[in-house]
Each structure stands twice: as structure tokens, then as C-alpha cells.
Design a protein around this motif. Structure first.
Motif, PDB file in Angstrom:
ATOM      1  N   GLN A   5       0.829  -1.213   0.000  1.00 20.60           N
ATOM      2  CA  GLN A   5       0.000   0.000   0.000  1.00 20.60           C
ATOM      3  C   GLN A   5       0.867   1.267   0.000  1.00 20.60           C
ATOM      4  O   GLN A   5       0.546   2.247  -0.676  1.00 20.60           O
ATOM      5  CB  GLN A   5      -0.937   0.013   1.216  1.00 20.60           C
ATOM      6  CG  GLN A   5      -2.077  -0.992   1.150  1.00 20.60           C
ATOM      7  CD  GLN A   5      -1.658  -2.389   1.591  1.00 20.60           C
ATOM      8  OE1 GLN A   5      -0.482  -2.607   1.925  1.00 20.60           O
ATOM      9  NE2 GLN A   5      -2.597  -3.316   1.576  1.00 20.60           N
ATOM     10  N   LYS A   7       3.965   1.566  -1.130  1.00 19.99           N
ATOM     11  CA  LYS A   7       4.602   1.705  -2.449  1.00 19.99           C
ATOM     12  C   LYS A   7       3.615   2.245  -3.480  1.00 19.99           C
ATOM     13  O   LYS A   7       3.950   3.097  -4.298  1.00 19.99           O
ATOM     14  CB  LYS A   7       5.152   0.359  -2.918  1.00 19.99           C
ATOM     15  CG  LYS A   7       6.396  -0.099  -2.193  1.00 19.99           C
ATOM     16  CD  LYS A   7       6.906  -1.408  -2.785  1.00 19.99           C
ATOM     17  CE  LYS A   7       8.183  -1.862  -2.084  1.00 19.99           C
ATOM     18  NZ  LYS A   7       8.699  -3.127  -2.668  1.00 19.99           N
ATOM     19  N   LEU A   8       2.383   1.717  -3.411  1.00 11.92           N
ATOM     20  CA  LEU A   8       1.349   2.169  -4.353  1.00 11.92           C
ATOM     21  C   LEU A   8       1.045   3.637  -4.139  1.00 11.92           C
ATOM     22  O   LEU A   8       0.936   4.414  -5.108  1.00 11.92           O
ATOM     23  CB  LEU A   8       0.083   1.323  -4.165  1.00 11.92           C
ATOM     24  CG  LEU A   8      -1.072   1.620  -5.127  1.00 11.92           C
ATOM     25  CD1 LEU A   8      -0.659   1.348  -6.568  1.00 11.92           C
ATOM     26  CD2 LEU A   8      -2.298   0.790  -4.763  1.00 11.92           C
ATOM     27  N   LYS A   9       0.901   4.041  -2.886  1.00 16.20           N
ATOM     28  CA  LYS A   9       0.604   5.435  -2.561  1.00 16.20           C
ATOM     29  C   LYS A   9       1.742   6.353  -3.005  1.00 16.20           C
ATOM     30  O   LYS A   9       1.505   7.428  -3.571  1.00 16.20           O
ATOM     31  CB  LYS A   9       0.364   5.576  -1.056  1.00 16.20           C
ATOM     32  CG  LYS A   9      -0.011   6.993  -0.620  1.00 16.20           C
ATOM     33  CD  LYS A   9      -0.273   7.051   0.874  1.00 16.20           C
ATOM     34  CE  LYS A   9      -0.620   8.477   1.309  1.00 16.20           C
ATOM     35  NZ  LYS A   9      -0.862   8.571   2.778  1.00 16.20           N
ATOM     36  N   GLY A  11       3.959   5.803  -5.368  1.00 18.48           N
ATOM     37  CA  GLY A  11       3.984   5.855  -6.828  1.00 18.48           C
ATOM     38  C   GLY A  11       2.896   6.744  -7.403  1.00 18.48           C
ATOM     39  O   GLY A  11       3.138   7.546  -8.304  1.00 18.48           O
ATOM     40  N   LEU A  12       1.678   6.611  -6.851  1.00 22.49           N
ATOM     41  CA  LEU A  12       0.558   7.426  -7.331  1.00 22.49           C
ATOM     42  C   LEU A  12       0.773   8.906  -7.034  1.00 22.49           C
ATOM     43  O   LEU A  12       0.520   9.759  -7.897  1.00 22.49           O
ATOM     44  CB  LEU A  12      -0.742   6.947  -6.676  1.00 22.49           C
ATOM     45  CG  LEU A  12      -1.334   5.628  -7.182  1.00 22.49           C
ATOM     46  CD1 LEU A  12      -2.508   5.201  -6.321  1.00 22.49           C
ATOM     47  CD2 LEU A  12      -1.756   5.761  -8.641  1.00 22.49           C
ATOM     48  N   MET A 191       1.318   8.526 -13.578  1.00 26.35           N
ATOM     49  CA  MET A 191       0.928   7.684 -12.453  1.00 26.35           C
ATOM     50  C   MET A 191       1.408   6.252 -12.668  1.00 26.35           C
ATOM     51  O   MET A 191       1.923   5.601 -11.745  1.00 26.35           O
ATOM     52  CB  MET A 191      -0.586   7.734 -12.255  1.00 26.35           C
ATOM     53  CG  MET A 191      -1.092   9.069 -11.707  1.00 26.35           C
ATOM     54  SD  MET A 191      -2.893   9.217 -11.723  1.00 26.35           S
ATOM     55  CE  MET A 191      -3.360   7.930 -10.578  1.00 26.35           C
ATOM     56  N   LEU A 192       1.245   5.769 -13.909  1.00 22.33           N
ATOM     57  CA  LEU A 192       1.713   4.418 -14.234  1.00 22.33           C
ATOM     58  C   LEU A 192       3.229   4.323 -14.083  1.00 22.33           C
ATOM     59  O   LEU A 192       3.756   3.356 -13.516  1.00 22.33           O
ATOM     60  CB  LEU A 192       1.296   4.056 -15.664  1.00 22.33           C
ATOM     61  CG  LEU A 192       1.731   2.674 -16.174  1.00 22.33           C
ATOM     62  CD1 LEU A 192       1.126   1.562 -15.305  1.00 22.33           C
ATOM     63  CD2 LEU A 192       1.319   2.491 -17.629  1.00 22.33           C
ATOM     64  N   ILE A 195       4.151   4.313 -10.370  1.00 25.67           N
ATOM     65  CA  ILE A 195       3.910   3.002  -9.752  1.00 25.67           C
ATOM     66  C   ILE A 195       4.994   2.006 -10.163  1.00 25.67           C
ATOM     67  O   ILE A 195       5.516   1.246  -9.333  1.00 25.67           O
ATOM     68  CB  ILE A 195       2.513   2.468 -10.134  1.00 25.67           C
ATOM     69  CG1 ILE A 195       1.424   3.342  -9.508  1.00 25.67           C
ATOM     70  CG2 ILE A 195       2.348   1.019  -9.713  1.00 25.67           C
ATOM     71  CD1 ILE A 195       0.025   3.026  -9.999  1.00 25.67           C
ATOM     72  N   SER A 198       8.093   2.748  -8.324  1.00 28.08           N
ATOM     73  CA  SER A 198       7.955   2.406  -6.920  1.00 28.08           C
ATOM     74  C   SER A 198       8.118   0.904  -6.694  1.00 28.08           C
ATOM     75  O   SER A 198       8.668   0.467  -5.678  1.00 28.08           O
ATOM     76  CB  SER A 198       6.584   2.866  -6.399  1.00 28.08           C
ATOM     77  OG  SER A 198       6.463   2.645  -5.021  1.00 28.08           O
ATOM     78  N   PHE A 199       7.664   0.107  -7.656  1.00 28.30           N
ATOM     79  CA  PHE A 199       7.758  -1.353  -7.537  1.00 28.30           C
ATOM     80  C   PHE A 199       8.949  -1.933  -8.318  1.00 28.30           C
ATOM     81  O   PHE A 199       9.027  -3.147  -8.516  1.00 28.30           O
ATOM     82  CB  PHE A 199       6.458  -2.000  -8.029  1.00 28.30           C
ATOM     83  CG  PHE A 199       5.306  -1.871  -7.072  1.00 28.30           C
ATOM     84  CD1 PHE A 199       5.129  -2.792  -6.049  1.00 28.30           C
ATOM     85  CD2 PHE A 199       4.417  -0.815  -7.180  1.00 28.30           C
ATOM     86  CE1 PHE A 199       4.069  -2.679  -5.166  1.00 28.30           C
ATOM     87  CE2 PHE A 199       3.353  -0.682  -6.303  1.00 28.30           C
ATOM     88  CZ  PHE A 199       3.180  -1.618  -5.282  1.00 28.30           C
TER      89      PHE A 199
END
Length: 321
Positions: A5, A7-9, A11-12, A191-192, A195, A198-199
Motif C-alpha cells: 500500500q 509503495k502504491l501510494k 507511486g501514485l 501515475m503508471l 507506480i 515504486s515497484f
């Protein structure tokens, strides 16, 4: 260890911030340049400079009246070029040559400035594209035997005959629609990208693109940027490039080759598809431009390798003297 979560946050959030920044940057270029261009077209001044390109039409194996669609397309875009083409009696082969030229050299003012703002001299970028257009069309023309087009008023006006206020209203609506489209695409891309960063997915994708990038003469570091511009267009690609340049990830040599490639070969899906309705073969709409981009980048890479050696040789000669 950072959770999924988090990492997702991260990245977004990063993608949204960069997407908004890229969108504002694009609007600062898009609005004034598109407004200037539409006024230029409306004034009819484009038709007055028709004679300047007329002698060059013989070199391109095209009739003199082909200069008008090319001028409109170079100053406005693919849509303007097609609008002018369909109003004149050209053969399919002549339209094919014009399509190849315009797929490489369209919207030169706006896209030249966009390339200039994202890392390449706008004059150099424009000269590269025009040269690539001329050389590609001259070579492709050898496979054709275009019939002369029927006589018509070459200086016919394609500028908007409506009142100025209606023209401005139309421009405003079209610009607003385009701005929304740009916002959605750039924000989604950023955003993509955020993400994926981030990953740590960027390296995997770039690795998958490596064989293709080598064919195109490009470094793996520009993989995502090249893919963005090739699929979505030069404007969208440049907005992403700007954010990458800010982070200092690209050398001048890598940036030059990237801009050369995407300047010739961008928007591989939408732009060529627009010409299919004119009965032009898909082969000529896609293949010549791809080959030109590959050869141009490899030649640029060769020049970049020769140039330092040339300078070293000149320094040795000076020291001997």
C-alpha cells in the motif's frame, strides 16, 4: 520494509505531481502556439507563401498544387494536411507520398518548440525532420509512377471562411477537448510510471524492450520514453521526457538520438490510421518511416563516435605544428 500500500501510494502521489507539472508545461506551449497557428491559417497568409515551396515539388515527384497541403500540414498538423489533400484531385500514389512526408513533418512549429523545451534545439529538430521527410519521399517515389494531377487552382484558400468570432469559438472548443485528452493521458502515464518505479518494474520492461531498442539504435535508458512517444505521440512523450531530464537520467547523446527517433517516428497508431480512409496502403504508412528512423539514429550514433576522434586528431595536428 515498505508495504504494498505504501509503495502504491508513493507511486501514485509522485505520478500525480509530475503529471500535473507536465500538463501545465504542455498548456503553456499548446495554447499560444495553436492560437497563433489558427490565426495564421485564418488570415490566408499560408496561401501567399505557396510559391516558395512550388519548386521543391518537382524534387518530391509531386505536382505544384501539392505544396498547399504540405504547407498546411507542416504549420498545423495531420488533420489540416488531410483536409487540404481531399479537396484537390490527387492520385493515390501522390497522396501516399504526401502522407509519408506529413507523417514525419507535421505541426513543425508547435512540436519543434516542444522538442526544444524537452532537451533538443528546436531548429535542429525541425531540420532533421524535414530532411528525413524529403529523403524518404524521394526514395519511395522511385517505386511509383505518379500521374499528373488534374489542373486546378493551386492557390485555392483552405482557411476558415466563417466569421472570426465563430473561428475562435471553434478553436476554443477544440483546444479544450485536446487539453482534457492531454491531461488524462499525461496524468495516466505519469501515475503508471510512478507506480512502476515504486515497484522497480521499469528495469524489467526496459529489458524486454532491449532487442527492439538496439534495432532502433537507442540506449535502454530511454526505453519507456521512446515507447510513450511512439505510441501516444511527440507531445505526450516530451512531457514525460521533461520530467526525466529534470532528474538527470539522460546524457546529451542519448537525448539527441531519442529526439531524432521520435521526431521521425511518433504516434505510430493514430497518425497513420488517419490516412487509411484515403485508400493508402498500410505498408507505405508504417514501414518507410520506421526504416528512416532506424537509419537516422544509427547514422547519428556513428557521427557521435567519429566526432571525438576527429577532435583528437585535430588537437594532435595542432600540437605537431
Amino acid at each position: 520494509m515498505e508495504s504494498f500500500q505504501d509503495k502504491l501510494k508513493t507511486g501514485l502521489t509522485s505520478g500525480m505531481n509530475k503529471g500535473w507539472s507536465g500538463f501545465i508545461w504542455m498548456l503553456k506551449i499548446l495554447i499560444p502556439i495553436s492560437f497563433f497557428t489558427v490565426l495564421l491559417d485564418y488570415s490566408g497568409w499560408i496561401n501567399r507563401i505557396y510559391f516558395l515551396l512550388e519548386p521543391a515539388m518537382n524534387l518530391l515527384n509531386l505536382p505544384p498544387m501539392a505544396a498547399l497541403p504540405l504547407i498546411v500540414g507542416m504549420l498545423t498538423g495531420i488533420y489540416g494536411g488531410i483536409a487540404a489533400m481531399i479537396m484537390l484531385p490527387f492520385s493515390t500514389e501522390q497522396m501516399t507520398l504526401m502522407a509519408i512526408f506529413l507523417l514525419i513533418s507535421h505541426n513543425l512549429i508547435q512540436e519543434g518548440i516542444i522538442q526544444g523545451k524537452s532537451g533538443m534545439n528546436p531548429i535542429k529538430a525541425t531540420v532533421f525532420r524535414l530532411t528525413a521527410s524529403v529523403v524518404t519521399v524521394i526514395i519511395v517515389a522511385q517505386f511509383f509512377h505518379p500521374e499528373p494531377a488534374a489542373s486546378t487552382g493551386a492557390g485555392a484558400s483552405f482557411s476558415n471562411a466563417k466569421p472570426l468570432i465563430i473561428m475562435l469559438k471553434t478553436w476554443g472548443i477544440e483546444t479544450a477537448y485536446l487539453s482534457v485528452k492531454i491531461f488524462v493521458i499525461i496524468l495516466s502515464l505519469m501515475m503508471l510510471l510512478g507506480i512502476m518505479k515504486s515497484f522497480n518494474l521499469i528495469q524489467r520492461i526496459v529489458s524486454a524492450l532491449n532487442p527492439l531498442l538496439r534495432i532502433f539504435g537507442l540506449d535502454r535508458s530511454v526505453g519507456i520514453l521512446w515507447l510513450t512517444a511512439s505510441v501516444f505521440g511527440l507531445a505526450y512523450g516530451a512531457a514525460v521526457i521533461v520530467e526525466e531530464v529534470k532528474e538527470g537520467h539522460l546524457t546529451n547523446e542519448e537525448l539527441t538520438k531519442l529526439h531524432l527517433s521520435i521526431g521521425i517516428n511518433h504516434s505510430l497508431v493514430e497518425d497513420p490510421s488517419l490516412f487509411l480512409s484515403l485508400g493508402i496502403s498500410p505498408f507505405w504508412l508504417w514501414i518507410p518511416r520506421i526504416i528512416t528512423a532506424i537509419l537516422a539514429v544509427h547514422l547519428m550514433g556513428l557521427w557521435q563516435r567519429i566526432k571525438p576522434r576527429k577532435k583528437s586528431f585535430e588537437l594532435i595536428q595542432e600540437s605537431v605544428k
